[in-house]
Write a protein that holds these residues in place. Structure first.
Motif, short mmCIF file in Angstrom:
data_model
loop_
_atom_site.label_atom_id
_atom_site.label_comp_id
_atom_site.label_asym_id
_atom_site.label_seq_id
_atom_site.Cartn_x
_atom_site.Cartn_y
_atom_site.Cartn_z
N ALA A 106 0.84 -1.20 0.00
CA ALA A 106 0.00 0.00 0.00
C ALA A 106 0.87 1.25 0.00
O ALA A 106 0.60 2.23 -0.72
CB ALA A 106 -0.92 -0.02 1.22
N ARG A 107 1.94 1.22 0.80
CA ARG A 107 2.87 2.36 0.84
C ARG A 107 3.55 2.56 -0.50
O ARG A 107 3.64 3.68 -1.02
CB ARG A 107 3.92 2.10 1.93
N ASN A 108 4.02 1.46 -1.10
CA ASN A 108 4.77 1.56 -2.35
C ASN A 108 3.90 2.04 -3.51
O ASN A 108 4.40 2.65 -4.46
CB ASN A 108 5.42 0.23 -2.68
N ALA A 109 2.61 1.74 -3.46
CA ALA A 109 1.71 2.22 -4.50
C ALA A 109 1.69 3.74 -4.52
O ALA A 109 1.76 4.38 -5.58
CB ALA A 109 0.30 1.68 -4.27
N ILE A 110 1.63 4.35 -3.33
CA ILE A 110 1.62 5.81 -3.23
C ILE A 110 2.99 6.38 -3.63
O ILE A 110 3.08 7.39 -4.32
CB ILE A 110 1.24 6.24 -1.80
N LEU A 111 4.06 5.70 -3.20
CA LEU A 111 5.40 6.18 -3.55
C LEU A 111 5.67 6.08 -5.05
O LEU A 111 6.35 6.94 -5.63
CB LEU A 111 6.45 5.38 -2.76
N SER A 112 5.13 5.06 -5.71
CA SER A 112 5.26 4.95 -7.16
C SER A 112 4.58 6.14 -7.84
O SER A 112 5.09 6.68 -8.83
CB SER A 112 4.65 3.64 -7.66
N TYR A 113 3.43 6.50 -7.32
CA TYR A 113 2.70 7.65 -7.85
C TYR A 113 3.52 8.94 -7.68
O TYR A 113 3.63 9.74 -8.61
CB TYR A 113 1.36 7.78 -7.13
N ASP B 36 -6.74 12.19 -10.03
CA ASP B 36 -5.88 11.03 -10.27
C ASP B 36 -6.37 9.84 -9.45
O ASP B 36 -6.97 10.01 -8.37
CB ASP B 36 -4.44 11.35 -9.89
N THR B 37 -6.12 8.64 -9.96
CA THR B 37 -6.52 7.43 -9.25
C THR B 37 -5.37 6.44 -9.19
O THR B 37 -4.51 6.40 -10.08
CB THR B 37 -7.73 6.75 -9.93
N ILE B 38 -5.36 5.64 -8.13
CA ILE B 38 -4.42 4.52 -8.00
C ILE B 38 -5.24 3.28 -7.69
O ILE B 38 -6.01 3.26 -6.72
CB ILE B 38 -3.40 4.74 -6.87
N GLU B 39 -5.08 2.24 -8.50
CA GLU B 39 -5.80 0.99 -8.28
C GLU B 39 -4.93 0.01 -7.50
O GLU B 39 -3.74 -0.14 -7.77
CB GLU B 39 -6.22 0.35 -9.60
N LEU B 40 -5.54 -0.67 -6.53
CA LEU B 40 -4.88 -1.68 -5.72
C LEU B 40 -5.57 -3.03 -5.92
O LEU B 40 -6.74 -3.09 -6.24
CB LEU B 40 -4.91 -1.31 -4.24
N PHE B 41 -4.83 -4.10 -5.68
CA PHE B 41 -5.39 -5.46 -5.73
C PHE B 41 -5.04 -6.19 -4.43
O PHE B 41 -4.19 -7.06 -4.40
CB PHE B 41 -4.83 -6.19 -6.94
N PRO B 42 -5.70 -5.80 -3.33
CA PRO B 42 -5.45 -6.46 -2.05
C PRO B 42 -6.55 -7.47 -1.72
O PRO B 42 -7.67 -7.38 -2.23
CB PRO B 42 -5.51 -5.28 -1.06
N ALA B 43 -6.23 -8.42 -0.89
CA ALA B 43 -7.20 -9.36 -0.35
C ALA B 43 -6.66 -9.86 0.98
O ALA B 43 -5.49 -9.65 1.31
CB ALA B 43 -7.40 -10.53 -1.31
N SER B 44 -7.51 -10.51 1.75
CA SER B 44 -7.05 -11.08 3.02
C SER B 44 -5.91 -12.06 2.79
O SER B 44 -5.01 -12.19 3.62
CB SER B 44 -8.21 -11.78 3.73
N TYR C 239 -0.40 -3.55 -7.52
CA TYR C 239 -0.85 -2.16 -7.44
C TYR C 239 -0.49 -1.43 -8.72
O TYR C 239 0.43 -1.84 -9.45
CB TYR C 239 -0.26 -1.44 -6.22
N GLN C 240 -1.22 -0.37 -9.00
CA GLN C 240 -0.96 0.44 -10.18
C GLN C 240 0.32 1.24 -9.96
O GLN C 240 0.38 2.09 -9.10
CB GLN C 240 -2.15 1.38 -10.42
N ASP C 241 1.32 0.96 -10.78
CA ASP C 241 2.61 1.61 -10.61
C ASP C 241 2.83 2.72 -11.63
O ASP C 241 3.87 3.38 -11.61
CB ASP C 241 3.75 0.59 -10.72
N SER C 242 1.86 2.93 -12.52
CA SER C 242 2.02 3.96 -13.54
C SER C 242 0.67 4.55 -13.91
O SER C 242 -0.32 3.83 -14.06
CB SER C 242 2.69 3.38 -14.79
N GLN C 243 0.64 5.87 -14.06
CA GLN C 243 -0.56 6.56 -14.53
C GLN C 243 -0.69 6.47 -16.05
O GLN C 243 -1.74 6.81 -16.61
CB GLN C 243 -0.51 8.04 -14.12
#
Length: 499
Positions: free
Chosen positions: A123-130, A266-274, A280-284
Motif C-alpha cells: 500500500a505504501r509503495n503504490a503511493i510512492l510509485s505515484y 488522479d486514481t491509484i488501483e490496488l489489488f489487495p485481499a485477506s 498495485y498500479q505503478d504507472s498513470q
C-alpha cells in the motif's frame, strides 16, 4: 516544498529503484520466493503431509500439492483456530482476517509475522510509485481518509481476529497518524450507515487530499457530503486530487464520481485481499497493475477455460500470455498452498508483468455456454456510456432462462444516476458491445438461442438495500457483477424493488 514532501520524493526514488531490481528479474525472483517458501514450511504438518523435503522444482510441487480453496484447506485451518502450532506455517499466525464465505460461513485467513509486512509495504509503495512518476507529493501534508472496517479485535485461542482493513489500521505509520481520518472512535463504529454519517461530520470541514476505499462505498460517502454541503465534493475539499481504490473496476463509477467531485482526479488501483496484496498500479500511463513477484507469494496460473478439467495445467510466470483469462493460484508465507482465491486475471504487459482483474471464477454467466465474465460486462457498459451523459451507480447481470414469452435473455439490473432517454437503444448499444467482447454470446444471438439483453431499472439505493439485507453493507463487500442464477435479482423481484 515542505520537509515531509521533499523526504517523500527521496523515499519514492529509493523504492522505485528497488522495485525495478526485482521487476527486471521476474523469473529469478519467483524461483527464490518458491524455494524460500518450501524450505520454511518443510517441517510443518502440511509440509510433512505433502513431502516438502523432496520438492525441488515447481513441477514437483504441482504433483504433490493439489489446487484447493478454503474448504480444501479447512482441515488444517480448523486445527490452527483450535490453537495448534506449525500446521500450515511455522509457529502460529499473529492474526486471522475474518471474511464471509457462501458455503464456508465465516472464513479465517491466517496472517503471519512474515506475511503482514507485505500488506503494509504494498500500500505504501503504490503511493510512492505515484509520487515518483508524477512528482506530486504535497498531499502528504494534508488530511487523508481510508474507509475501512472496524479495528476492534476479537480473539481465537490467543490469535487476534478482525477484518483485514481493520487490522491494517493498526499499522498506519506514526508520521501519517495526525493526518489520518476518521478518528479511532469513529472507525470503531460497526454499523456502516452510522459510520458514514459520523465520517461526514468529522471530515466536512477538513482539508482532505487523499481518499481511499471501495468505489461503491466511497460514492455513498460523497453523496452524503454533497447532500449536507449542497455543493460538489471538489469544492468541499479543494485539494482533493487523489482517489485510491481496490476491489472492483472503477470505470463504471468514473462518470458518477467526476460528477460528484466536479472534476477529474488522479486514481491509484490496488489489488489487495485477506490472502495477500497481489498488485498495485505503478504507472498513470500504462494499463494494469504491477504484479508483486517478491512479496512472499508464489503464483501459478490456470487458464479459466481449463479450470473445470480434473488436472488442468498450472503455468508459472515464465509461461503466461497476454490477454488470456487465468485463475490466480497462490502459495504464501501465511501458509496458503496452491490456493484458489477465486479471482481471474489477465496480463496487460509482460515487461514488467502487469495485470487487470477480469472477474471471479464463480461469478460468470454460462447458462447457454457463453461464459461471460465480469470484465466483459463492465467493458460493454462503459463502451455504451461513452459520449453520453448516462451514469450508472451499480449493476448486476443474471440470465433469464424461462421468460413468459419469447427467447431467453441476459437481464441487466441497473441503478442509474442519469438514465438514458431511450432504454431500448441503450440496451442495444450494450448488447452490440457485448457481442464484440464475447464470440460465444454473439453466436447465441445470431443463432436465435438468446434475444437481445433486457434492462430492468433498480431504484436509487436499491443495491444498498440488498447488501444490507444480507449483512454485507459497507466495508470490503462488493456487489457481484454477474451470476449464473437469479439469487440476487430475486431479492428485487420479491421486494418489488424494480421498475
Amino acid at each position: 516544498m515542505s520537509i515531509k514532501s521533499f523526504a517523500a520524493k527521496i523515499v519514492a526514488n529509493y523504492i522505485h529503484n528497488k522495485t525495478q531490481k526485482w521487476a527486471s528479474q521476474p523469473i529469478e525472483t519467483q524461483q527464490k520466493v518458491f524455494r524460500d517458501l518450501i524450505r520454511s514450511a518443510k517441517n510443518t504438518q502440511f509440509g510433512k503431509d505433502h513431502d516438502f523435503t523432496n520438492i525441488k522444482t515447481t513441477q514437483d510441487f504441482a504433483q504433490r500439492v493439489p489446487i484447493r480453496d478454503y474448504e480444501g484447506l479447512r482441515y488444517y485451518i480448523d486445527r490452527i483456530v483450535q490453537g495448534e502450532e506449525n500446521i500450515l506455517w511455522k509457529g502460529k499466525p499473529i492474526y486471522f482476517a475474518k471474511t464471509s464465505g457462501t458455503t464456508s460461513g465465516a472464513k479465517y485467513i491466517p496472517l503471519t509475522k512474515q506475511s503482514m509486512p507485505f500488506h503494509i509495504e504494498a500500500a505504501r509503495n503504490a503511493i510512492l510509485s505515484y509520487i515518483h512518476e508524477t512528482g506530486k507529493a504535497d498531499f502528504v501534508e494534508s488530511k487523508m481518509i481510508f474507509l475501512q472496517g472496524s479495528p476492534i479485535f476479537e480473539e481465537k485461542n490467543g490469535i487476534k481476529l478482525g477484518r483485514l482493513s481493520g487490522i491494517v489500521a493498526h499499522y498506519v505509520p506514526k508520521y501519517l497518524q495526525k493526518n489520518r481520518m476518521p478518528s479511532w472512535k469513529t472507525n470503531c463504529i460497526d454499523d456502516w450507515e452510522s459510520k458514514v454519517n459520523a465520517i461526514v461530520e468529522e471530515t466536512i470541514k477538513e482539508d482532505m487530499a487523499v481518499i481511499s476505499g471501495i468505489p461503491s462505498w466511497v460514492q455513498m460517502y460523497f453523496e452524503k457530503l454533497q447532500q449536507k454541503a449542497q455543493k460538489p465534493v471538489g469544492e468541499i475539499f479543494k485539494n482533493f486530487n487523489l482517489f485510491i481504490y481496490g476491489g472492483v473496476n472503477y470505470e463504471p463509477y468514473r462518470a458518477t464520481f467526476e460528477n460528484l467531485i466536479g472534476r477529474k482526479v488522479d486514481t491509484i488501483e490496488l489489488f489487495p485481499a485477506s490472502e495477500g496484496f497481489f498488485a498495485y498500479q505503478d504507472s498513470q500511463k500504462e494499463k494494469g497493475m504491477l504484479l508483486l513477484l517478491n512479496a512472499g507469494m508464489f503464483y501459478e496460473f490456470i487458464k479459466a477455460e481449463d479450470f473445470v478439467m480434473d488436472n488442468p495445467k498450472r503455468h508459472t510466470i515464465s509461461e503466461v500470455e497476454l490477454g488470456v483469462n487465468y485463475v490466480l493460484i497462490i502459495s504464501t508465507n501465511a501458509g496458503l498452498w496452491a490456493y484458489n482465491i477465486g479471482d481471474t486475471i489477465q496480463f496487460t504487459s509482460l515487461k514488467p508483468y502487469r495485470v487487470i482483474v477480469s472477474g471471479r471464477i464463480k461469478h460468470y454467466i454460462s447458462a447457454f455456454g457463453e461464459h461471460v465474465i465480469g470484465k466483459e460486462v463492465e467493458s460493454a457498459l462503459q463502451e455504451a456510456m461513452e459520449h453520453t451523459d448516462i451514469r450508472v451507480n451499480e449493476f448486476t447481470v443474471a440470465p433469464q432462462i424461462a421468460p413468459r414469452s419469447g427467447l431467453p435473455y441476459h437481464e441487466w439490473f441497473i441503478e442509474f444516476e442519469n438514465e438514458p432517454n431511450n432504454m431500448e437503444d441503450f440496451a442495444l448499444a450494450i448488447d452490440v458491445a457485448m457481442r464484440k467482447q464475447n464470440v460465444y454470446y454473439d453466436d447465441l444471438i445470431v443463432g436465435k438461442v438468446l434475444r437481445t439483453l433486457v434492462i430492468t431499472k433498480v431504484p436509487k439505493n436499491g443495491f444498498q438495500g440488498y447488501m444490507k439485507s444480507i449483512g454485507k453493507l459497507g466495508g470490503q463487500n462488493k456487489v457481484p457483477r454477474l451470476s449464473n442464477d437469479r439469487t440476487i435479482v430475486d431479492f428485487f423481484k420479491k421486494n418489488d424493488d424494480i421498475q
